[in-house]
Design an enzyme around this catalytic site. Structure first.
Site, PDB file in Angstrom:
ATOM      1  N   PRO A   2       2.498  -0.109   1.780  1.00  0.00           N
ATOM      2  CA  PRO A   2       1.243   0.397   1.230  1.00  0.00           C
ATOM      3  C   PRO A   2       1.166   0.122  -0.270  1.00  0.00           C
ATOM      4  O   PRO A   2       2.104   0.378  -1.011  1.00  0.00           O
ATOM      5  CB  PRO A   2       1.327   1.903   1.508  1.00  0.00           C
ATOM      6  N   GLU A   3       0.049  -0.443  -0.719  1.00  0.00           N
ATOM      7  CA  GLU A   3      -0.148  -0.729  -2.129  1.00  0.00           C
ATOM      8  C   GLU A   3      -1.175   0.252  -2.696  1.00  0.00           C
ATOM      9  O   GLU A   3      -1.594   1.184  -2.012  1.00  0.00           O
ATOM     10  CB  GLU A   3      -0.559  -2.188  -2.310  1.00  0.00           C
TER      11      GLU A   3
END
Length: 269
Positions: A2-3
């Protein structure tokens, strides 16, 4: 992994269910994550939630006596669920809410973290972070000044959290493509106009992804369990050997700093 857009999407998803309510208690089924779950979290009891914020890729849950700092690691996610739903094999931490719901943290690879800090200013995981990419401090002038005499390739340089937070592998490749800048160039080769264009593009790409709910490639789910849809808009990332959507040239890929970079040699220079 996840960014930033995925973390911001998660933050926005869980905020309405937490702020103004209480964490009745935390149920920690697996305390051994990237770092051990903080004892203050394990001992939580009937704590009111003041705010849910984000710094870089960290979720920040503000309580009267301190902050819960959450990181989703490589494969983690958080969801709001009814409390009666039984946890699965990889559901490691539950925050039981006064609403009868639960904030459930799931992480098959256990690279995430749940830490406690009384003061964010002294947090060892936050104190060395650069500016937020969507904030005013991250500007073309800032990027140009920081790039002077830098021999590091632009792509891994953009991913350095001391320079700017949250521009991960997906969004660095996509932003460089939209800004028409080859990722193999040294950062010091950026002109003032290119730095300005790149900053504006990074902001646009990240904001667009947030509006789409993030990028679902393998594991990411929003807080309500729905996938993100930005993957449908990807121009180069994960498309090696496929034709560029702009010019038809085949997308190429190379390893930069142990991460795969995707680019179009015709559209970028």
């Amino acid at each position: 992994m996840p960014e930033l857009p995925e973390i911001e999407t998660s933050r926005r998803g869980i905020e309405p269910y937490m702020v103004g309510h209480h964490i009745v208690k935390a149920v920690v089924r697996q305390p051994k994550l990237r770092w051990p779950v903080s004892g203050q979290i394990i001992a939580l009891e009937n704590a009111p939630v003041i705010s849910v914020q984000r710094r870089a890729k960290y979720l920040l849950i503000e309580l009267p006596d301190g902050w819960i700092i959450g990181h989703l690691g490589m494969s983690g996610s958080v969801r709001i669920l009814p409390e009666f739903i039984e946890p699965g094999k990889h559901d490691h931490v539950d925050f039981i809410l006064s609403t009868g719901q639960v904030l459930r943290y799931t992480d098959p690879r256990r690279f995430g973290a749940w830490l406690w800090e009384e003061d964010l200013e002294t947090s060892h995981v936050l104190k060395h972070l650069g500016p937020e990419p969507l904030g005013d401090e991250f500007s073309g002038e800032y990027l140009f000044i920081r790039s002077r005499a830098k021999k590091t390739l632009i792509k891994p340089w953009l991913m350095d959290n001391k320079l700017v937070v949250g521009v991960g592998n997906i969004y660095a490749s996509e932003s460089l493509f939209e800004a028409k800048i080859l990722p193999q160039r040294p950062a010091g080769s950026l002109t003032e106009s290119e730095a300005q264009r790149l900053v504006l593009t990074i902001k646009k790409v990240l904001q667009r992804s947030i509006e789409q709910g993030g990028t679902t490639l393998k594991d990411f789910l929003q807080a309500d369990g729905k996938p993100g849809y930005f993957a449908q808009e990807l121009q180069v990332y994960g498309r090696s050997g496929e034709p560029c959507k702009i010019c038809g040239t085949l997308i190429e890929s190379e390893k930069h700093g142990q991460r795969t970079t995707f680019f179009c040699r015709h559209c970028q220079s």
